[in-house]
Scaffold this motif. Structure first.
Motif, PDB file in Angstrom:
ATOM      1  N   PRO A  34       0.671  -1.065   0.232  1.00 50.26           N
ATOM      2  CA  PRO A  34       0.015   0.314   0.054  1.00 50.26           C
ATOM      3  C   PRO A  34       0.639   1.525   0.522  1.00 50.26           C
ATOM      4  O   PRO A  34       2.139   1.370   0.402  1.00 50.26           O
ATOM      5  N   SER A  60      -1.474  -7.844  -5.146  1.00 50.70           N
ATOM      6  CA  SER A  60      -1.322  -7.166  -3.562  1.00 50.70           C
ATOM      7  C   SER A  60      -0.592  -7.536  -2.648  1.00 50.70           C
ATOM      8  O   SER A  60      -1.317  -9.156  -2.342  1.00 50.70           O
ATOM      9  N   TYR A  80      -2.745   1.662  -2.494  1.00 55.25           N
ATOM     10  CA  TYR A  80      -3.324   0.613  -3.609  1.00 55.25           C
ATOM     11  C   TYR A  80      -3.710   1.521  -4.793  1.00 55.25           C
ATOM     12  O   TYR A  80      -3.849   1.950  -6.261  1.00 55.25           O
ATOM     13  N   SER A 114      -4.184   4.198  -9.219  1.00 52.91           N
ATOM     14  CA  SER A 114      -3.880   3.465  -9.843  1.00 52.91           C
ATOM     15  C   SER A 114      -4.330   3.601 -11.532  1.00 52.91           C
ATOM     16  O   SER A 114      -5.292   4.661 -11.671  1.00 52.91           O
TER      17      SER A 114
END
Length: 132
Positions: free
Chosen positions: A34, A110, A36, A39
């Motif tokens: 993170p 992730s 995130y 994007s």
């Protein structure tokens, strides 16, 4: 009788084509941490943590955005840890970002998605992945 034979052949061909679509691609996965957002797909929209970034292998100028993939850990990329997997070894992720040129993996998961299928200490794993 000939009609039944033709229908049988068509059924066999159709089954073969459906099995061909069931095959998974092979590659490698890494992970990113993170935050995130932003994007490449959704800007500042929050998408949760079961997400990933696509490499050039299937990014297709952003066409991969929003697609879901089942990613399965198939083993280690290094000889030091031949069994890095955890849990079910598979996770479903949504493509929300782009892993730019030089990306170390086919798909960049992730941190949470990676940790659900493999030990993060592995850093990089071999995978099978399939769009669902």
């Amino acid at each position: 009788m000939a009609m039944v034979g033709h229908l049988l052949i068509l059924a066999v061909v159709a089954m073969g084509l459906s099995f061909m679509g069931a095959a998974a691609d092979k590659g490698t996965a890494t992970f990113y941490t993170p935050p995130y957002t932003p994007s490449a797909c959704d800007g500042f929209e929050e998408e949760g943590v079961m997400i990933a970034a696509a490499s050039d292998a299937f990014w297709a100028n952003g066409a991969a955005c929003g697609h879901r993939y089942k990613v399965t850990c198939t083993g280690a990329t290094n000889l030091g840890d031949p069994h890095p997997w955890r849990g079910s070894r598979s996770v479903v992720v949504k493509i929300v970002d782009y892993c730019p040129a030089g990306c170390r993996g086919t798909i960049d998961l992730s941190q949470e998605a990676f940790a659900s299928i493999a030990d993060p200490d592995a850093g990089k794993i071999n995978i099978a992945f399939k769009r669902i």
